[in-house]
Each structure stands twice: as C-alpha cells, then as structure tokens.
Design a protein around this motif. Structure first.
Motif, short mmCIF file in Angstrom:
data_model
loop_
_atom_site.label_atom_id
_atom_site.label_comp_id
_atom_site.label_asym_id
_atom_site.label_seq_id
_atom_site.Cartn_x
_atom_site.Cartn_y
_atom_site.Cartn_z
N GLY A 170 0.84 -1.19 0.00
CA GLY A 170 0.00 0.00 0.00
C GLY A 170 0.87 1.23 0.00
N THR A 171 0.34 2.33 0.45
CA THR A 171 1.06 3.59 0.50
C THR A 171 2.35 3.44 1.30
N ASN A 172 3.45 3.96 0.74
CA ASN A 172 4.76 3.86 1.41
C ASN A 172 5.07 2.41 1.81
N SER A 173 4.61 1.47 0.98
CA SER A 173 4.78 0.03 1.24
C SER A 173 4.17 -0.38 2.58
N LEU A 174 3.35 0.49 3.17
CA LEU A 174 2.80 0.27 4.51
C LEU A 174 3.87 -0.23 5.45
N GLN A 175 5.03 0.45 5.40
CA GLN A 175 6.13 0.10 6.29
C GLN A 175 5.65 -0.03 7.73
N ASN A 176 5.94 -1.16 8.36
CA ASN A 176 5.56 -1.34 9.76
C ASN A 176 6.28 -0.33 10.65
N PHE A 177 5.58 0.14 11.66
CA PHE A 177 6.19 1.07 12.61
C PHE A 177 6.89 0.30 13.72
N PRO A 178 7.82 0.93 14.43
CA PRO A 178 8.49 0.27 15.55
C PRO A 178 7.50 -0.08 16.66
N VAL A 179 7.86 -1.08 17.43
CA VAL A 179 7.06 -1.48 18.59
C VAL A 179 7.92 -1.31 19.83
N TYR A 205 16.48 -2.66 4.13
CA TYR A 205 17.29 -2.34 5.31
C TYR A 205 18.56 -1.62 4.90
N PRO A 206 19.17 -0.84 5.84
CA PRO A 206 18.77 -0.61 7.23
C PRO A 206 17.59 0.35 7.33
N LEU A 207 16.90 0.30 8.48
CA LEU A 207 15.82 1.22 8.77
C LEU A 207 16.34 2.36 9.64
N ARG A 208 15.89 3.56 9.36
CA ARG A 208 16.17 4.69 10.25
C ARG A 208 15.00 4.80 11.22
N TYR A 230 18.61 0.51 12.42
CA TYR A 230 18.17 -0.86 12.73
C TYR A 230 18.59 -1.73 11.55
N ALA A 231 19.58 -2.56 11.76
CA ALA A 231 20.25 -3.27 10.67
C ALA A 231 19.49 -4.53 10.27
N ALA A 232 19.85 -5.07 9.11
CA ALA A 232 19.18 -6.26 8.59
C ALA A 232 19.32 -7.44 9.53
N ASN A 233 20.48 -7.57 10.20
CA ASN A 233 20.66 -8.72 11.10
C ASN A 233 19.90 -8.56 12.42
N THR A 258 9.05 6.36 14.50
CA THR A 258 8.75 5.98 13.12
C THR A 258 9.91 5.15 12.58
N ALA A 259 9.63 4.40 11.54
CA ALA A 259 10.66 3.65 10.81
C ALA A 259 10.63 4.11 9.36
N THR A 260 11.82 4.37 8.80
CA THR A 260 11.95 4.74 7.39
C THR A 260 12.91 3.77 6.75
N ASP A 261 12.46 3.09 5.70
CA ASP A 261 13.31 2.06 5.09
C ASP A 261 14.31 2.66 4.12
N GLY A 262 15.13 1.81 3.53
CA GLY A 262 16.18 2.27 2.63
C GLY A 262 15.68 2.83 1.32
N GLN A 263 14.38 2.71 1.05
CA GLN A 263 13.78 3.31 -0.14
C GLN A 263 12.92 4.52 0.24
N ASN A 264 13.16 5.05 1.43
CA ASN A 264 12.55 6.29 1.91
C ASN A 264 11.06 6.19 2.19
N ASN A 265 10.58 5.00 2.52
CA ASN A 265 9.20 4.83 2.93
C ASN A 265 9.10 4.97 4.45
N THR A 266 8.44 6.02 4.90
CA THR A 266 8.27 6.24 6.34
C THR A 266 6.95 5.66 6.81
N SER A 267 6.97 5.06 7.98
CA SER A 267 5.79 4.46 8.59
C SER A 267 4.92 5.52 9.24
N GLU A 268 3.79 5.07 9.76
CA GLU A 268 3.03 5.87 10.71
C GLU A 268 3.78 5.89 12.04
#
Length: 272
Positions: A170-179, A205-208, A230-233, A258-268
């Motif tokens: 979905g929008t911004n790949s619906l990047q999951n947010f941190p828990v 990855y990595p996620l900011r 937040y690294a891939a491992n 928030t989490a933002t992936d390496g393709q600049n998709n930011t979560s809620e």
C-alpha cells in the motif's frame, strides 16, 4: 519566507482554498532548511507559514517535492493554533519520492492543529511510495500525525496496524512502525527497547528509527529526540538503544517512533 493563508502578522486567517497546490509537477522546494532566504537583511527564514486555509495546507500530486522548515497549521509563533481545515499536507491522488522534513538542521516542519473543520492528519498519503517524513514536529492534528492508506480513497482513517513480517502493500509500502517495549531515563540517557516486525524480504534495510516525545494525545511525535539505525541482522529482534536525547524528558513523558526504510518509505507513528 511567505505567509500563505494568514494576515501580515501571521496571527489570523485570510483563507485560500489551498495554501500551496502542486499538481502534475515534478520536483520543487517549498520552504528550505537555510535560516536565510537570501534577503539583504539576513533575517527572513526560508520556511513559509502555511496556515488558516480552508482545505489543505499543501496539496501534492507528482514526485520529488521537498517540504522543509515550514510552519503548517500554527500561527507565526509555531505554538498557537491557526490550523488548515483539512490535513496539513495531503494528496487527493498520488505523490511519490517526496521529502517532508529531513535530517539536515532546520529541515523539519512544524505541522500542527490541522483538520479542525474537515478532519484530517498532519500528513496523509493516499497513494504513492518513497515518501520520507523525517525530523518534523507534529501535534494536535485532528486525526493522526502520519496516515498511510492501503488503497487510494480508502475511507478508513486511523492507525493502520502492523502485519506479520510486513508482507502487505500500500502507500509507502505500509512500512511497519516500531514497537517500543520500554523507555527509561538514567543519568540523562534514554534507554529504549524496541523491535520492528519487518522481514528483510519485505523492507529495504537498514531502517532509520526516529524517536520523539509524544504530544498530549500520545500518538504524534512533537519533539524529535534522536535516531537509531536498525540493521538487517536485527530484523524482528528486540533491540536496546541508549542515547542522549536532544530535548529534555520528565517523568510521565511518552515516546513514539517511526521507521523509514532504505527506499525512503516512512511508517506511521508507533504507539507510545
């Protein structure tokens, strides 16, 4: 350095329907992170005051926009309400690869008090991807700080829950947010434990991870505190992160992220 939708003192509305509307366009800068817009007096900021408009503060449809250093929905002080009637930043179709705020000093926008007339969010993305939303101050918007939708024109305001491994789209790949699982302060250091339930096959990855002191409704990030990579491992694992926040915290403050992936998709924003 413009006042768009307000009187000359930036304290009352003289409404446009939209503050800034860019459609069918590619690229462009609204505001800027520079403290000097080039005027000979050397004082006028590059950011605009975009407040008091009937619908959206900024309406985007296109790609590659940068929105930096603006006050959107406040008066000129950045603290008192002068909201736009709908969302602060929105797109009734699709926008892609926008940079809302940023990691540079002064790039973040203040986006607050929007949606008082029509309902709305700080930033609503109905469709599109690659939209980074970083370093902003969001508070007291009528609905969410950041609202991502699964489908264009989906009539489902509210938080989009995380899904297992972040396999949905979905929008911004619906990047999951941190828990976040805990946050404590000791000797001026903030100790946060959190995980991001996103598989390496579904997120770049990595996620900011950006941490904020939450606003009064405990859902929007009002004050930027710091960030982690937040690294891939580490994918899916609980991580403990110690850092010195850039703003003071007191007992009772809540933390969102928030989490933002390496393709600049930011979560809620996460829960607090």
């Amino acid at each position: 350095g413009n006042f768009i939708g307000t009187n000359v003192t930036g304290t009352a509305a003289i409404s446009n329907r939209y503050g800034v509307r860019l459609t069918g366009s590619a690229g462009g800068l609204i505001g800027g992170a520079d403290i000097d817009d080039g005027d000979l007096d050397g004082f006028a900021p590059a950011g605009n005051l975009i407040s008091g408009n009937e619908v959206f503060g900024i309406w985007l449809a296109g790609s590659g926009f940068a929105i930096q250093g603006n006050l959107i929905g406040t008066d000129v002080s950045g603290a008192a309400p002068l909201g736009n009637g709908g969302s602060g930043i929105d797109g009734l179709t699709s926008f892609n690869n926008a940079s809302i705020g940023g990691i540079a000093p002064l790039a973040g926008n203040t986006i607050a008090f929007n949606g008082f007339a029509l309902g709305g969010d700080g930033v609503r993305v109905l469709a599109g991807s690659g939209n980074s939303i970083l370093g902003n101050s969001m508070f007291r918007n009528a609905e969410l700080g950041i609202d991502l939708r699964r489908l264009l024109f989906e009539n489902a305001p509210g938080v989009t829950p995380n899904d297992p491994d972040d396999a949905d789209s979905g929008t911004n790949s619906l990047q999951n947010f941190p828990v976040p699982s805990s946050a404590t302060v000791s000797d001026a250091m903030l100790n946060v434990q959190y995980a991001v339930p996103s598989s390496i096959s579904n997120s770049a990855y990595p996620l900011r991870i950006e941490f904020f002191k939450a606003d009064a409704d405990r859902q929007e990030g009002q004050t930027f505190l710091g960030f982690d990579n937040y690294a891939a491992n580490e994918a899916g694992l609980t991580k403990r992160f110690f850092f010195t926040p850039v703003a003071n915290l007191v007992p009772g403050d809540r933390i969102v992220a928030t989490a933002t992936d390496g393709q600049n998709n930011t979560s809620e924003f996460s829960g607090s």
